[in-house]
Scaffold this motif. Structure first.
Motif, PDB file in Angstrom:
ATOM      1  N   ASP A 112     -90.710 -21.460 -77.605  1.00  0.00           N
ATOM      2  CA  ASP A 112     -89.685 -20.404 -77.663  1.00  0.00           C
ATOM      3  C   ASP A 112     -89.349 -20.017 -79.105  1.00  0.00           C
ATOM      4  OD1 ASP A 112     -89.509 -20.379 -74.909  1.00  0.00           O
ATOM      5  OD2 ASP A 112     -87.618 -21.492 -74.827  1.00  0.00           O
ATOM      6  N   SER A 113     -89.389 -20.994 -80.010  1.00  0.00           N
ATOM      7  CA  SER A 113     -88.978 -20.739 -81.399  1.00  0.00           C
ATOM      8  C   SER A 113     -89.877 -19.711 -82.084  1.00  0.00           C
ATOM      9  CB  SER A 113     -88.958 -22.044 -82.208  1.00  0.00           C
ATOM     10  OG  SER A 113     -90.277 -22.480 -82.510  1.00  0.00           O
ATOM     11  N   PHE A 114     -91.097 -19.525 -81.575  1.00  0.00           N
ATOM     12  CA  PHE A 114     -92.011 -18.531 -82.156  1.00  0.00           C
ATOM     13  C   PHE A 114     -91.867 -17.152 -81.501  1.00  0.00           C
ATOM     14  CE2 PHE A 114     -94.351 -22.511 -83.225  1.00  0.00           C
ATOM     15  CZ  PHE A 114     -94.435 -22.324 -84.587  1.00  0.00           C
ATOM     16  N   ASP A 115     -91.029 -17.066 -80.458  1.00  0.00           N
ATOM     17  CA  ASP A 115     -90.778 -15.801 -79.754  1.00  0.00           C
ATOM     18  C   ASP A 115     -92.084 -15.103 -79.356  1.00  0.00           C
ATOM     19  OD1 ASP A 115     -89.253 -13.751 -78.666  1.00  0.00           O
ATOM     20  OD2 ASP A 115     -89.205 -12.626 -80.545  1.00  0.00           O
ATOM     21  N   PRO A 116     -92.961 -15.811 -78.619  1.00  0.00           N
ATOM     22  CA  PRO A 116     -94.276 -15.231 -78.310  1.00  0.00           C
ATOM     23  C   PRO A 116     -94.252 -14.232 -77.160  1.00  0.00           C
ATOM     24  CG  PRO A 116     -94.093 -17.371 -77.283  1.00  0.00           C
ATOM     25  CD  PRO A 116     -92.810 -17.160 -78.052  1.00  0.00           C
ATOM     26  N   ASP A 117     -95.178 -13.292 -77.218  1.00  0.00           N
ATOM     27  CA  ASP A 117     -95.446 -12.414 -76.079  1.00  0.00           C
ATOM     28  C   ASP A 117     -96.495 -13.046 -75.166  1.00  0.00           C
ATOM     29  OD1 ASP A 117     -93.833 -10.250 -77.129  1.00  0.00           O
ATOM     30  OD2 ASP A 117     -95.428  -9.958 -78.603  1.00  0.00           O
ATOM     31  N   ILE A 136     -93.976 -22.686 -67.302  1.00  0.00           N
ATOM     32  CA  ILE A 136     -94.802 -21.788 -66.488  1.00  0.00           C
ATOM     33  C   ILE A 136     -93.934 -20.664 -65.923  1.00  0.00           C
ATOM     34  CG2 ILE A 136     -96.215 -21.616 -64.390  1.00  0.00           C
ATOM     35  CD1 ILE A 136     -97.120 -24.544 -65.020  1.00  0.00           C
ATOM     36  N   ASP A 137     -92.732 -21.019 -65.466  1.00  0.00           N
ATOM     37  CA  ASP A 137     -91.810 -19.998 -64.944  1.00  0.00           C
ATOM     38  C   ASP A 137     -91.430 -19.002 -66.034  1.00  0.00           C
ATOM     39  OD1 ASP A 137     -91.760 -21.064 -62.392  1.00  0.00           O
ATOM     40  OD2 ASP A 137     -89.944 -22.245 -62.739  1.00  0.00           O
ATOM     41  N   LYS A 138     -91.070 -19.523 -67.193  1.00  0.00           N
ATOM     42  CA  LYS A 138     -90.583 -18.658 -68.271  1.00  0.00           C
ATOM     43  C   LYS A 138     -91.676 -17.713 -68.769  1.00  0.00           C
ATOM     44  CE  LYS A 138     -87.868 -18.449 -72.362  1.00  0.00           C
ATOM     45  NZ  LYS A 138     -86.885 -19.122 -73.203  1.00  0.00           N
ATOM     46  N   TYR A 139     -92.917 -18.202 -68.819  1.00  0.00           N
ATOM     47  CA  TYR A 139     -94.018 -17.395 -69.362  1.00  0.00           C
ATOM     48  C   TYR A 139     -94.991 -16.943 -68.264  1.00  0.00           C
ATOM     49  CZ  TYR A 139     -92.176 -18.506 -73.915  1.00  0.00           C
ATOM     50  OH  TYR A 139     -91.339 -18.597 -75.007  1.00  0.00           O
ATOM     51  N   GLU A 140     -94.447 -16.709 -67.078  1.00  0.00           N
ATOM     52  CA  GLU A 140     -95.283 -16.247 -65.972  1.00  0.00           C
ATOM     53  C   GLU A 140     -96.001 -14.952 -66.350  1.00  0.00           C
ATOM     54  OE1 GLU A 140     -94.951 -15.371 -61.186  1.00  0.00           O
ATOM     55  OE2 GLU A 140     -93.127 -15.434 -62.392  1.00  0.00           O
ATOM     56  N   HIS A 175    -108.148 -17.629 -67.509  1.00  0.00           N
ATOM     57  CA  HIS A 175    -107.290 -17.312 -66.358  1.00  0.00           C
ATOM     58  C   HIS A 175    -105.821 -17.427 -66.752  1.00  0.00           C
ATOM     59  CE1 HIS A 175    -106.116 -21.552 -65.527  1.00  0.00           C
ATOM     60  NE2 HIS A 175    -107.302 -21.824 -66.040  1.00  0.00           N
ATOM     61  N   PHE A 176    -104.976 -16.736 -65.977  1.00  0.00           N
ATOM     62  CA  PHE A 176    -103.536 -16.909 -66.148  1.00  0.00           C
ATOM     63  C   PHE A 176    -103.165 -18.299 -65.647  1.00  0.00           C
ATOM     64  CE2 PHE A 176    -103.554 -12.209 -66.094  1.00  0.00           C
ATOM     65  CZ  PHE A 176    -102.803 -11.976 -67.241  1.00  0.00           C
ATOM     66  N   VAL A 177    -102.117 -18.868 -66.220  1.00  0.00           N
ATOM     67  CA  VAL A 177    -101.661 -20.200 -65.840  1.00  0.00           C
ATOM     68  C   VAL A 177    -100.593 -20.071 -64.758  1.00  0.00           C
ATOM     69  CG1 VAL A 177    -100.511 -22.303 -66.662  1.00  0.00           C
ATOM     70  CG2 VAL A 177    -102.187 -21.138 -68.116  1.00  0.00           C
ATOM     71  N   ASP A 178    -100.790 -20.821 -63.667  1.00  0.00           N
ATOM     72  CA  ASP A 178     -99.750 -20.929 -62.651  1.00  0.00           C
ATOM     73  C   ASP A 178     -99.467 -22.421 -62.456  1.00  0.00           C
ATOM     74  OD1 ASP A 178    -101.818 -21.945 -61.103  1.00  0.00           O
ATOM     75  OD2 ASP A 178    -101.868 -20.249 -59.709  1.00  0.00           O
ATOM     76  N   LYS A 179     -98.765 -22.779 -61.400  1.00  0.00           N
ATOM     77  CA  LYS A 179     -98.345 -24.181 -61.245  1.00  0.00           C
ATOM     78  C   LYS A 179     -99.442 -25.100 -60.719  1.00  0.00           C
ATOM     79  CE  LYS A 179     -93.440 -23.401 -61.271  1.00  0.00           C
ATOM     80  NZ  LYS A 179     -92.254 -23.049 -60.507  1.00  0.00           N
TER      81      LYS A 179
END
Length: 197
Positions: free
Chosen positions: A78-83, A99-103, A144-148
């Motif tokens: 979070d500290s790097f404020d990534p897209d 995973i939830d935050k960066y879905e 691939h996108f990361v999911d749970k």
């Protein structure tokens, strides 16, 4: 400009491929704003230093509980404020909260053609050993996108690589990196950065 944070565990060859493709203009509208490793003294941190990129280590060994490590990892990301968060050989189970935050904003590179040789226990040389043991003639890599789940998220790109007679796991690993991973991981970042995904 897409702000990218790269998470690594080892030497950082995929990180280097991303940095090189940004530098030569193959990847447009993206910048690596931070590199995080879960291991101290790995070459990926040197790569980040050499490129002038802020970097940090968040190691589970430095925390009394897994929960504290997970919280610290998310806090550091979070500290790097990534897209976009890029897992480039990051051998850590990603916390569900992250995973939830960066879905749909976290991607991973896996050294096989998913759904083959993926999931729990398939990482590093183990993937290539399994491919050779099975006798496949073609392997490759998947972004691939990361999911749970483990290696279960939506596939972005795949690239096939031939298995050659006499290949060892180490030789095959190197070929998959050179002919697939180092190509499709930067390409996926470019596609995301330029609105093609």
């Amino acid at each position: 400009m897409l702000r990218v944070v790269v998470l690594v565990s080892g030497g950082g060859t995929n990180l280097q491929a991303i940095l090189d493709k940004i530098k030569d203009g193959t990847v447009k509208n993206a910048e690596v704003v931070g590199v995080i490793s879960n291991n101290h003294n790995v070459y990926s941190l040197t790569r980040a230093e050499n490129a002038g990129i802020p970097n940090a280590v968040v190691s589970a060994k430095d925390f009394p509980t897994r929960e504290e490590f997970n919280n610290a990892l998310l806090e550091k990301v979070d500290s790097f404020d990534p897209d976009l968060v890029v897992l480039a050989g990051f051998l850590v189970v990603i916390p569900p909260a992250m995973i939830d935050k960066y879905e749909n904003r976290m991607i991973n590179i896996h050294p096989s053609l998913i759904p083959s040789f993926c999931g729990t226990g398939y990482y590093g040389l183990k993937v290539h050993e399994a491919a050779l043991a099975r006798g496949v003639k073609v392997t490759g890599a998947t972004v691939h996108f990361v999911d749970k789940g483990t290696d279960t998220g939506p596939i972005i790109l795949q690239k096939a690589v031939n298995v050659l007679p006499g290949d060892t796991a180490k030789v095959l690993q190197q070929r998959v990196m050179e002919e697939a991973e180092w190509i499709i991981l930067p390409e996926a970042i470019d596609m995301i950065a330029n609105g093609r995904i």
